[in-house]
Design a protein around this motif. Structure first.
Motif, short mmCIF file in Angstrom:
data_model
loop_
_atom_site.label_atom_id
_atom_site.label_comp_id
_atom_site.label_asym_id
_atom_site.label_seq_id
_atom_site.Cartn_x
_atom_site.Cartn_y
_atom_site.Cartn_z
N ASN A 94 -71.06 9.69 -2.57
CA ASN A 94 -70.38 8.84 -3.54
C ASN A 94 -68.93 8.58 -3.16
N LEU A 95 -68.27 9.58 -2.60
CA LEU A 95 -66.86 9.43 -2.24
C LEU A 95 -66.70 8.62 -0.96
N ALA A 96 -67.51 8.92 0.04
CA ALA A 96 -67.34 8.28 1.35
C ALA A 96 -67.69 6.81 1.31
N PHE A 97 -68.72 6.43 0.56
CA PHE A 97 -69.16 5.04 0.56
C PHE A 97 -68.44 4.20 -0.49
N SER A 98 -67.30 4.71 -0.99
CA SER A 98 -66.52 3.90 -1.93
C SER A 98 -65.59 2.92 -1.22
N SER A 99 -65.33 3.12 0.06
CA SER A 99 -64.50 2.17 0.82
C SER A 99 -64.84 2.30 2.29
N LYS A 100 -64.56 1.23 3.04
CA LYS A 100 -64.84 1.26 4.47
C LYS A 100 -63.95 2.25 5.20
N PHE A 101 -62.71 2.41 4.71
CA PHE A 101 -61.80 3.34 5.34
C PHE A 101 -62.33 4.78 5.22
N LEU A 102 -62.81 5.15 4.02
CA LEU A 102 -63.34 6.49 3.85
C LEU A 102 -64.64 6.67 4.63
N MET A 103 -65.43 5.60 4.75
CA MET A 103 -66.66 5.69 5.53
C MET A 103 -66.35 6.01 7.00
N SER A 104 -65.24 5.46 7.51
CA SER A 104 -64.90 5.69 8.91
C SER A 104 -64.47 7.13 9.18
N LEU A 105 -64.18 7.89 8.14
CA LEU A 105 -63.71 9.26 8.31
C LEU A 105 -64.80 10.30 8.11
N VAL A 106 -66.02 9.87 7.80
CA VAL A 106 -67.13 10.81 7.65
C VAL A 106 -67.57 11.29 9.02
N THR A 107 -67.62 12.60 9.21
CA THR A 107 -68.00 13.19 10.48
C THR A 107 -69.30 13.96 10.33
N PRO A 108 -70.03 14.14 11.43
CA PRO A 108 -71.26 14.95 11.34
C PRO A 108 -70.99 16.37 10.84
N ARG A 109 -69.86 16.94 11.20
CA ARG A 109 -69.53 18.30 10.76
C ARG A 109 -69.43 18.36 9.25
N ALA A 110 -68.78 17.35 8.64
CA ALA A 110 -68.64 17.34 7.18
C ALA A 110 -70.00 17.20 6.50
N VAL A 111 -70.88 16.38 7.05
CA VAL A 111 -72.21 16.19 6.46
C VAL A 111 -73.03 17.48 6.57
N ILE A 112 -73.00 18.09 7.76
CA ILE A 112 -73.78 19.32 7.96
C ILE A 112 -73.28 20.43 7.05
N ARG A 113 -71.97 20.58 6.94
CA ARG A 113 -71.42 21.64 6.08
C ARG A 113 -71.75 21.39 4.61
N SER A 114 -71.70 20.14 4.19
CA SER A 114 -72.01 19.86 2.78
C SER A 114 -73.45 20.23 2.44
N ALA A 115 -74.37 20.05 3.42
CA ALA A 115 -75.77 20.40 3.17
C ALA A 115 -75.97 21.91 3.19
N VAL A 116 -75.35 22.58 4.15
CA VAL A 116 -75.56 24.03 4.28
C VAL A 116 -74.93 24.78 3.12
N PHE A 117 -73.74 24.35 2.70
CA PHE A 117 -73.04 25.06 1.63
C PHE A 117 -73.47 24.61 0.24
N ASN A 118 -74.40 23.65 0.16
CA ASN A 118 -74.83 23.16 -1.15
C ASN A 118 -75.57 24.23 -1.95
N ASN A 119 -76.46 24.96 -1.29
CA ASN A 119 -77.14 26.07 -1.96
C ASN A 119 -77.11 27.26 -1.00
N LEU A 120 -76.04 28.05 -1.13
CA LEU A 120 -75.77 29.10 -0.16
C LEU A 120 -76.86 30.16 -0.14
N ARG A 121 -77.34 30.57 -1.29
CA ARG A 121 -78.23 31.72 -1.35
C ARG A 121 -79.70 31.33 -1.30
#
Length: 625
Positions: A94-121
């Motif tokens: 929701n945050l990244a796709f609110s503007s093209k500038f923010l879309m350009s700053l999305v990295t694979p590391r941020a996506v992977i971390r958001s998925a892994v840390f979403n449900n830690l246990r």
């Protein structure tokens, strides 16, 4: 930072190259940004009309109102750091796709971390499992490496990505079929509905050569699918290879090495023609994704371990504090009991206990009746009143005073008895057990026990207590029917007193009807059982003697005397198992091989065969010297 949109004059596109400059000082960036903000606010305030009566009032009019910083005006490196801290792929999307500038700053590391840390246990649920499924295909080098935006879309996908070509499309609504909410799989690195997986894939035999080959994307072990091209962007997603190419290799080559060589060639061709990367860059990208995922998993697991350890430490501290409070109170209760029983002759017996420093029970009284009388007080010591403690102490004192008055533990009432069962009880109680062990019986001290004492029937009370002592009645029977023979030579079978007592215990346990059940054995049942066991033991004893004198048994003992058995288990040890006959279940046959039945029926051949097996494999049968 509450406003996401900024005035058009402030939304200046910042170069995204700062995001890749890891050595750039983040604090310097923020200081420069703050200085620009100060200048902007000064210019804004200069244009505002004067509202105060004096210049001093105008100067401090907005001093405590604060100000808002538009999110997309922050430095690119700062935004990337914030993206990496988000633990929800939905929030990142929701945050990244609110503007093209923010879309350009999305990295694979941020996506992977958001998925892994979403449900830690919960490693096997939710976004973390979905990311692990995608990374499985990437590690196998079997799909086109997805971009950061595509991975984010795969994590947040709600419907089939095939769109108009979806097998489950609803023609009335024009929407593709929704994904299974309970499934975290992304077959072939694609967001596919169940019907597309069922009807849009090709099933190959389990003997297909490429099922375990690197570079081939499989789902459910035997399903293959062709690569999918995005109609809007033209990008190729999903598997690297087409099913047709794999089947042509299977049909053409017979040797597995030739098949692998052909498969490698097709993979290289697919990467160079349809992929975004050449084979070398593809390998580097896939390895980088794998490293990011492993690092995120490691960090998440360490975080979970640290959080669990912290919770456990807090629990241990609270538990130790709770135990310390309970222990203080219970020790005061114990002191009160000591004061109440100061003149009781059996005070030490009644108050014998074991202190449990690391257990919430804190104390375990040896005598069952004492434990029972104090159970409510010990379970809730904080609410125990002085009156309830005094009442419990009085009841305990009355029981042990009665035991002392009746000379219960002197056993003089059965010392000179002519009944051999009573002689066995006397020998057992004086030589092989203690008053403390007798009082551990769950029946010692109950109403029927005390009634028997009041009626001057101490033997009945004693037998009732022994009834609930495991192994007591069988040992008493053994002591009753097997007496010492000091005049018989040591080498004679008649002098093997302890061995024959073991046999007598086996006989009692074989014949006693449910001796450890909920019902206490009555005197009538004990008497009948005793008489039956006497006859049975007489037969078993004679059979043992005959077996030990049997020619085949002696021949077995004399055979290969230089060869030792396993686990220091000799031939004599194997033969001596006749005194403790066991029953063994024959594996995979559902039958039982009973040494007791062989001995009772004088089937010496089967019994000797079993003892030979003992000698060869003692540990398998659970026997020892």
């Amino acid at each position: 930072m509450s406003s996401l949109r900024a005035p058009r004059s402030l939304r200046k596109r910042q170069p995204a190259k700062l995001a890749d400059d890891l050595d750039y000082d983040l604090e310097t960036l923020l200081k420069e940004h703050e200085l620009n903000g100060v200048e902007y606010r000064a210019q804004r305030d200069a244009k505002k009309p004067k509202t105060g009566e004096t210049e001093e009032e105008d100067k401090y009019a907005d001093a405590f109102k604060g100000y808002e910083i538009p999110f997309d005006t922050l430095p690119a490196l700062c935004i990337e750091r914030i993206f990496a801290m988000l633990d929800s792929p939905q929030d990142l999307y929701n945050l990244a796709f609110s503007s093209k500038f923010l879309m350009s700053l999305v990295t694979p590391r941020a996506v992977i971390r958001s998925a892994v840390f979403n449900n830690l246990r919960k490693r096997d649920k939710g976004n973390r499992k979905t990311m692990a499924n995608i990374m499985g295909y990437i590690n196998n080098r079997s799909i086109h490496v997805p971009s950061a935006h595509r991975m984010l879309r795969l994590l947040n996908a709600k419907s089939c990505e095939r769109g108009d070509r979806c097998w489950g499309k609803n023609l009335n609504t024009g929407k593709a079929m929704a994904l299974n909410r309970n499934s975290c799989n992304r077959p072939f690195g694609l967001a596919l509905c169940d019907k597309c997986v069922k009807f849009g894939t090709t099933k190959v035999p389990y003997s297909h050569f490429s099922r375990f080959q690197q570079g081939v994307a499989f789902h459910q072990w035997n399903l293959l699918m062709n690569p999918q091209r995005d109609p809007k962007s033209g990008d190729v997603n999903g598997p690297l290879l087409e099913v047709l190419e794999l089947q042509q290799i299977e049909n053409t080559y017979a040797n597995n090495d030739d098949k692998k060589s052909a498969l490698d060639g097709i993979v290289q061709k697919a990467l160079s023609s349809d992929g975004k990367y050449c084979p070398m860059h593809y390998e580097e990208k896939a390895a980088a994704y794998h490293e990011m995922f492993e690092n995120a998993e490691k960090e998440a697991d360490e975080h979970v371990a640290a959080a669990l350890e912290k919770d456990q430490q807090k629990y241990r501290e609270r538990r130790d504090e709770r135990i310390a409070k309970r222990m203080t109170r219970i020790r005061s209760i114990y002191a009160s009991l000591e004061d109440s029983l100061y003149d009781c002759p059996l005070k030490d017996l009644a108050l014998d206990c074991r202190w449990l420093e690391s257990d919430e029970r804190c104390v375990k009284f040896t005598c069952h009746i004492v434990e029972q009388k104090l159970s409510n007080i010990i379970s809730a010591p904080a609410s125990a009143s002085d009156r309830s403690i005094a009442n419990a102490a009085t009841s305990i004192k009355q029981i042990f005073n009665t035991l002392n008055e009746k000379n219960f533990f002197s056993f003089s009432y059965i010392e000179n008895s002519g009944n051999r069962f009573r002689r066995g009880i006397y020998e057992y109680c004086t030589n092989e057990t203690t008053p403390l062990e007798i009082m551990q019986s769950s029946i010692a001290g109950d109403a029927h026990f005390m009634q028997a004492l009041e009626e001057e029937k101490p033997v009945r009370a004693l037998v009732r207590a022994l009834n609930r002592m495991r192994g007591a009645l069988s040992r008493i029977f053994a002591l009753s029917v097997v007496r010492d023979n000091p005049g018989v030579p040591d080498g004679d079978a008649e002098n093997r007193v302890e061995e024959f007592r073991k046999l007598a215990e086996v006989v009692w346990n074989k014949k006693a009807p449910n001796q450890y059940g909920s019902e206490v054995m009555s005197f009538t049942i004990i008497k009948d059982t005793f008489n039956t066991c006497v006859e049975e033991f007489r037969t078993m004893k004679k059979n043992v003697k005959d077996y030990l004198r049997d020619e085949h048994t002696r021949r077995f003992l004399d055979r290969d005397t230089a060869i030792a058995g396993r686990d220091n288990f000799s031939r004599q040890d194997a033969i001596d198992q006749v005194f403790v006959p066991k029953t063994h279940t024959v594996w995979m046959q559902g039958t039982r091989n009973s040494a007791y039945d062989h001995l009772r029926s004088r089937n010496f051949e089967s019994l000797l065969n079993l003892h030979e097996q003992y000698f060869r494999r003692p540990s398998q049968f659970g026997v020892h010297a």
